[in-house]
Design an enzyme around this catalytic site. Structure first.
Site, PDB file in Angstrom:
ATOM      1  N   HIS A 189       0.856  -1.180  -0.170  1.00  0.00           N
ATOM      2  CA  HIS A 189      -0.092  -0.178  -0.075  1.00  0.00           C
ATOM      3  C   HIS A 189       0.738   1.122  -0.240  1.00  0.00           C
ATOM      4  O   HIS A 189       1.960   1.140   1.038  1.00  0.00           O
ATOM      5  CB  HIS A 189      -1.220  -0.534   1.541  1.00  0.00           C
ATOM      6  CG  HIS A 189      -1.680  -1.456   1.400  1.00  0.00           C
ATOM      7  ND1 HIS A 189      -3.009  -1.989   2.313  1.00  0.00           N
ATOM      8  CD2 HIS A 189      -2.865  -1.564  -0.073  1.00  0.00           C
ATOM      9  CE1 HIS A 189      -3.294  -2.111   2.189  1.00  0.00           C
ATOM     10  NE2 HIS A 189      -3.680  -2.706   0.846  1.00  0.00           N
ATOM     11  N   TYR A 230       3.692   0.421   5.238  1.00  0.00           N
ATOM     12  CA  TYR A 230       4.167  -0.568   5.487  1.00  0.00           C
ATOM     13  C   TYR A 230       3.718  -1.688   5.745  1.00  0.00           C
ATOM     14  O   TYR A 230       3.632  -2.915   6.106  1.00  0.00           O
ATOM     15  CB  TYR A 230       4.489  -0.622   7.611  1.00  0.00           C
ATOM     16  CG  TYR A 230       4.549   1.017   7.583  1.00  0.00           C
ATOM     17  CD1 TYR A 230       6.038   1.933   6.026  1.00  0.00           C
ATOM     18  CD2 TYR A 230       3.877   2.489   8.664  1.00  0.00           C
ATOM     19  CE1 TYR A 230       6.434   2.451   7.149  1.00  0.00           C
ATOM     20  CE2 TYR A 230       4.103   3.372   8.266  1.00  0.00           C
ATOM     21  CZ  TYR A 230       5.323   3.940   8.022  1.00  0.00           C
ATOM     22  OH  TYR A 230       5.485   4.945   8.242  1.00  0.00           O
ATOM     23  N   HIS A 231       3.005  -2.178   4.160  1.00  0.00           N
ATOM     24  CA  HIS A 231       1.695  -3.479   4.068  1.00  0.00           C
ATOM     25  C   HIS A 231       2.549  -4.634   3.518  1.00  0.00           C
ATOM     26  O   HIS A 231       1.490  -4.512   2.434  1.00  0.00           O
ATOM     27  CB  HIS A 231       0.952  -2.474   4.020  1.00  0.00           C
ATOM     28  CG  HIS A 231      -0.159  -2.024   5.076  1.00  0.00           C
ATOM     29  ND1 HIS A 231      -0.966  -1.472   4.898  1.00  0.00           N
ATOM     30  CD2 HIS A 231       0.169  -2.430   6.511  1.00  0.00           C
ATOM     31  CE1 HIS A 231      -1.212  -0.748   6.370  1.00  0.00           C
ATOM     32  NE2 HIS A 231      -0.618  -1.413   6.930  1.00  0.00           N
ATOM     33  N   PRO A 232       3.996  -4.845   3.356  1.00  0.00           N
ATOM     34  CA  PRO A 232       4.259  -6.009   1.453  1.00  0.00           C
ATOM     35  C   PRO A 232       3.424  -7.451   1.922  1.00  0.00           C
ATOM     36  O   PRO A 232       3.886  -7.682   2.774  1.00  0.00           O
ATOM     37  CB  PRO A 232       6.131  -5.862   2.187  1.00  0.00           C
ATOM     38  CG  PRO A 232       6.041  -5.684   3.072  1.00  0.00           C
ATOM     39  CD  PRO A 232       4.869  -4.297   3.744  1.00  0.00           C
TER      40      PRO A 232
END
Length: 537
Positions: free
Chosen positions: A299, A471-473
């Site tokens: 994101h 911070y959403h891999p």
């Protein structure tokens, strides 16, 4: 805290690599079922006091509890290399994040297919949380993780919720955790009495002295160990570096929960991955799985910042903020900064009745830019459009065969033009929200991107120059049945036995919301599948 040596413990039933969101939940589930668990964490204990204070999370970035990763230069974002914080501590990224407690939608999980529909995953979501709020069939009340409304929210956040409903034409809702991602609301947090509860603190710290649990910190896993070959190849443990020694830890099963960056790295270092990539680094291929490292999704967030007529969180003097927090866990440090949210269909042509939202606004009553590193004098608020329906896909590859070397992270941000169009439209919508009542009466001038930036070309430059990871891999060891899948629908690594994955890397498609709660759900379900596998072995 309890710290065991390998020599003093017997062979584990399961070794878990990574004590983050998925790994801590999986360890607790396995312990509760009677299994002997060895949990290995490359970082240290969660003794940094800033971990407890939700509003201090930007101070943890680039510290000893952060992997402090950097992406490859991004062609479609001005050639910038992006900073990626990832938790390197017991609790993983749940110890350094913004403590937003939100699930994906019914549509998200139904899209994952058989075994992962909303009805399949809801029991685990409910079992994990202790929800403080109005009773709901979708919510749990007896789990280890406290979840619900914060003790207090900033007046600007309250105003944003009403302004977003008016400016976007969306409903006011009480929660985003009932299977629907729509409307505007204050966000829930995993707090209790003003303190963060990471996955470690909620699930493992209460049972840290369990006789069947061994926890090693500063333990860097080098690779998975194998027995047999071909169809009989089985994971039999891991090799690790700990206190200057290289050790082998045998186990009945291995669960990788090192996250969307290090889990695919560890698979490739262990000979599981795309043959060409492994050959390039002189690694013997045990299982040729082209999907390992591929499918990387994330994101992207863009700051839209406006002057405020109310005192913002970041303008409270630090001494006062600290004193209030130490006195009664109140004030700016008890906030998670991103206090409110709203979902919208921003890109032209999307159908709100048929399509997922492409933008999730994160509202903070503060100047939040460049991960909190960049500050400006005066009072501000931030209405950040976040791309939650990304079409760009990247990849994790190896920099070398050295397990201590960080892998190459290439998220290929904005390589699909639809992502840029969504973010440009999201910036325009953020302005509409900031101009809607009651937020309009509490604002001054827009400072970023600035009142004069109005054209598509100007907004494109703003997105390219200012966008940052939220911070959403996910997605680098995706579950499924096709050629690109890495794990089965029970999270077992294809072509192997005794090896599972239990973290965000298994998401076949990123959910349209913050990923931490879903990562914990995946860890809990992974434990169930591992237990079943041990019974069948």
């Amino acid at each position: 805290m309890k710290l065991n040596s390998l020599e003093s413990r017997g062979r584990a039933d399961v070794v878990i690599v990574g004590a983050g969101s998925g790994g801590c939940v999986a360890a607790r589930r396995l312990l509760d079922a009677g299994a002997r668990v060895l949990l290995l964490e490359a970082g240290g204990p969660d003794t940094n006091p800033l971990i407890r204070a939700p509003g201090a999370f930007p101070k943890l970035f680039r510290s000893a509890v952060d992997w402090n990763l950097t992406t490859a230069p991004q062609e479609h974002a001005g050639g910038r290399a992006f900073y990626w914080p990832r938790g390197k501590v017991l609790g993983g990224s749940s110890a350094i994040n913004a403590t937003i407690w939100i699930r994906g939608s019914r549509r998200d999980f139904d899209g994952w297919g058989e075994g992962w529909t909303w009805e399949d995953v809801l029991p685990e979501f409910r079992a994990q949380e202790s929800f403080r709020g109005e009773p709901s069939a979708a919510r749990g009340t007896d789990g280890p993780m406290p979840a619900g409304a914060r003790a207090g929210s900033h007046a600007l956040s309250e105003a944003f919720v009403r302004a977003a409903a008016l400016g976007l034409g969306v409903p006011l809702v009480s929660s985003f955790n009932d299977g629907q991602l729509e409307g505007a609301a204050l966000l829930e947090s995993n707090h209790r009495r003003g303190e963060r509860h990471s996955a470690f603190r909620a699930f493992l710290k209460p049972v840290l002295n369990h006789p069947n649990l061994t926890v090693l910190t500063s333990a860097h896993v080098l690779r998975v160990l194998w027995t047999g070959s071909g169809d009989t190849r089985r994971a039999s443990g891991v090799r690790l570096r700990h206190q200057g020694r290289t050790l082998d830890a045998p186990a009945g099963a291995v669960l990788l929960a090192a996250g969307a960056v290090q889990t695919p790295q560890l698979l490739m270092l262990s000979g599981v991955g795309p043959r060409a990539e492994l050959d390039r680094h002189g690694i013997e291929t045990h299982v040729n799985l082209p999907g390992v490292g591929g499918g990387l999704q994330d994101h992207l967030a863009v700051p839209v910042i406006t002057r405020s007529r109310l005192t913002s969180l970041d303008r409270v003097p630090q001494a006062e903020a600290l004193a209030r927090y130490l006195w009664n866990r109140s004030g700016p440090l008890s906030s998670n900064v991103a206090e409110a949210s709203a979902f919208s269909h921003a890109r032209p042509g999307l159908d709100p009745h048929a399509d997922d939202p492409d933008i999730q606004f994160h509202f903070g009553p503060a100047y939040f830019r460049n991960h909190g590193d960049t500050t400006e004098p005066g009072d501000h608020f931030s209405v950040g459009p976040v791309l939650v329906d990304p079409h760009s896909r990247g990849r994790i590859t190896l920099a070398s065969a050295d397990p201590q070397a960080a892998p190459v992270i290439d998220p290929a941000y904005l390589s699909d033009e639809r992502d840029m169009q969504s973010l440009i439209a999201g910036v325009r919508q953020a302005r509409e929200v900031a101009s809607a009542s009651p937020l309009s009466g509490l604002r001054g001038a827009e400072v970023l991107p600035g009142e004069g930036v109005r054209t598509d070309a100007g907004l494109r430059r703003h997105v390219q120059q200012e966008c940052a990871t939220l911070y959403h891999p996910v997605g680098t060891a995706a579950l499924g049945d096709g050629d690109g899948a890495v794990v089965s629908r029970t999270l077992a690594v294809h072509g192997t036995r005794g090896l599972w994955v239990g973290d965000a890397s298994v998401m076949p498609r990123i959910i349209h919301a913050n990923t931490n709660s879903t990562s914990m759900m995946i860890g809990g379900r992974a434990a169930q599948f591992v237990l079943l596998g041990l019974q069948q072995a």
